[in-house]
Design an enzyme around this catalytic site. Structure first.
Site, PDB file in Angstrom:
ATOM      1  N   SER A  54      -5.481   6.073  14.017  1.00 35.07           N
ATOM      2  CA  SER A  54      -4.054   5.755  14.047  1.00 35.07           C
ATOM      3  C   SER A  54      -3.293   6.972  14.545  1.00 35.07           C
ATOM      4  O   SER A  54      -3.716   8.114  14.307  1.00 35.07           O
ATOM      5  CB  SER A  54      -3.548   5.401  12.644  1.00 35.07           C
TER       6      SER A  54
ATOM      7  N   TYR B 115      -2.807   7.311   3.950  1.00 34.77           N
ATOM      8  CA  TYR B 115      -3.322   6.573   5.108  1.00 34.77           C
ATOM      9  C   TYR B 115      -3.522   7.519   6.290  1.00 34.77           C
ATOM     10  O   TYR B 115      -4.573   7.500   6.949  1.00 34.77           O
ATOM     11  CB  TYR B 115      -2.335   5.464   5.468  1.00 34.77           C
TER      12      TYR B 115
END
Ligand code: NAP
Length: 246
Positions: free
Chosen positions: A141, A155
Site C-alpha cells: 500500500s 496498517y
C-alpha cells in the site's frame, strides 16, 4: 497446460478484478476468500465464462491450518501453482496508536504480514519443487510510504513489512527463476474502506492525489497481471506504486 494462479482475497475488490482479467489471459484460478461465499461464487462464474478452471478455497489467511487446507485443495485440483497474488488484507477503524490495543495489532499483523508470509512460503516450496520458476506479487500500500499517522499506522506498518519481505524473498528465490514483486495501490474504490468504518474515504481524500481522483480496482489489477507476465521477465525485487502520483 494453463498456468495456475492463486489469488488470496479473490472474492472482492482488487483480487476479484485480478481474477477476472487473469481468466481472460489464460490462467486457471484458485480463489481464496475468508467469508463471502456468494461474492466468491460470482467472481468464479465470470472467470469460468472466460474459459478458466476455477477452484474456490475458503480460508482465513491468519489461520495456518486454513492456509494448509487451501494448498491441499490446490494440490488435489491442480497439482501445481505457478503464480500468486498475495492480496488478502484488512484495515481497521481510524485511531491513534494510543487507542490501539494488543488484539488489534495482533489481528493486523496476523492477516497482513504473517498470513502473507506463510501463503508465500507454501507457494515457494511448490515452485521450487516444480523446478520451472514462478511469480509472486505481494499487495502492499502507499501507506507503507506515507505512515498513515492519525488514520491507521498499524496498517501502514504492516504494509511496510510487506515491502521489506518482498525484497528479501526476491533475493532468496531469484536463482530459482521465481520473481517476487510488491505493488502499492493508492486510494482505490473498493469495499475495504467501508469495512474499516469509512465508506466515503476514497472520495473524501481524492483531492490529495496529484491526479485528483481515486483509482479503480481494474486500474490496479492490470499492472498486477503485467507483473505476472513474461513482459516483466527481468523485474524482481521491485515495488510498483499505482497511486495516481500520491
Ligand atoms: P476488499 O475489497 O475489502 O477485499 C478484500 C478481500 O480479501 C476479500 O476477498 C476478502 O474476503 C479477503 N480477505 C480479507 N481478510 C481475509 C483473510 N483474513 N483471509 C482471507 N481472505 C481475506 O479489499 P481491497 O481494497 O480489494 O484490498 C485488497 C488488497 O489491497 C489489501 O491487501 C489492501 O490492503 C490493499 N490495498 C487496498 C487499497 C484500497 O484503497 N482499496 C489501497 C492500498 C492497498 P471476504 O470478503 O470473504 O472476507
Amino acid at each position: 497446460m494453463k498456468p495456475v494462479l492463486l489469488i488470496t482475497g479473490g472474492s472482492a475488490g482488487i483480487g476479484a478484478a485480478c481474477a477476472r482479467i487473469a481468466a481472460t489471459q489464460g490462467y486457471d484460478l484458485a480463489l481464496n476468500y475468508r467469508s463471502d461465499t456468494s461474492a466468491a461464487e460470482a467472481v468464479a462464474a465470470d472467470c469460468r465464462a472466460a474459459g478458466a478452471k476455477v477452484v474456490l478455497c475458503q480460508g482465513d489467511v491468519a489461520d495456518p491450518g486454513a492456509i494448509a487446507a487451501v494448498y491441499a485443495k490446490i494440490d488435489t485440483e491442480f497439482g501445481r501453482v505457478d503464480a500468486l497474488i498475495n492480496n488478502a488484507g484488512v484495515v481497521d477503524q481510524t485511531a491513534k496508536l494510543t487507542d490501539m490495543d494488543h488484539a488489534r495489532l495482533r489481528r493486523m499483523f496476523d492477516i497482513n504480514v504473517i498470513g502473507a508470509m506463510l501463503v508465500a512460503k507454501k507457494a515457494v516450496v511448490r515452485m521450487q519443487a516444480q523446478g520451472d520458476g514462478g511469480v509472486i506479487v505481494n499487495i502492499s500500500s502507499a501507506a507503507a510510504r506515507l505512515g498513515s499517522g492519525n488514520q491507521y499506522l498499524d496498517y501502514a506498518a504492516s504494509k511496510a513489512a510487506i515491502d521489506c519481505f518482498t525484497k528479501g524473498l526476491s533475493d532468496e528465490v531469484a536463482a530459482d527463476n521465481i520473481r517476487v514483486m510488491a505493488l502499492r495501490p493508492g486510494l482505490i474504490e473498493t469495499e475495504i474502506h467501508a469495512k474499516g468504518g469509512e465508506p466515503g474515504r476514497a472520495d473524501r481524500l481524492a483531492h490529495m492525489v496529484p491526479m485528483k481522483r481515486k483509482g479503480s480496482a481494474e486500474e490496479v489489477a492490470r499492472p498486477i497481471i503485467w507483473l505476472l507476465s513474461d513482459d516483466a521477465s527481468y523485474v524482481t525485487g521491485s515495488t510498483l506504486d499505482v497511486t495516481g502520483g500520491r
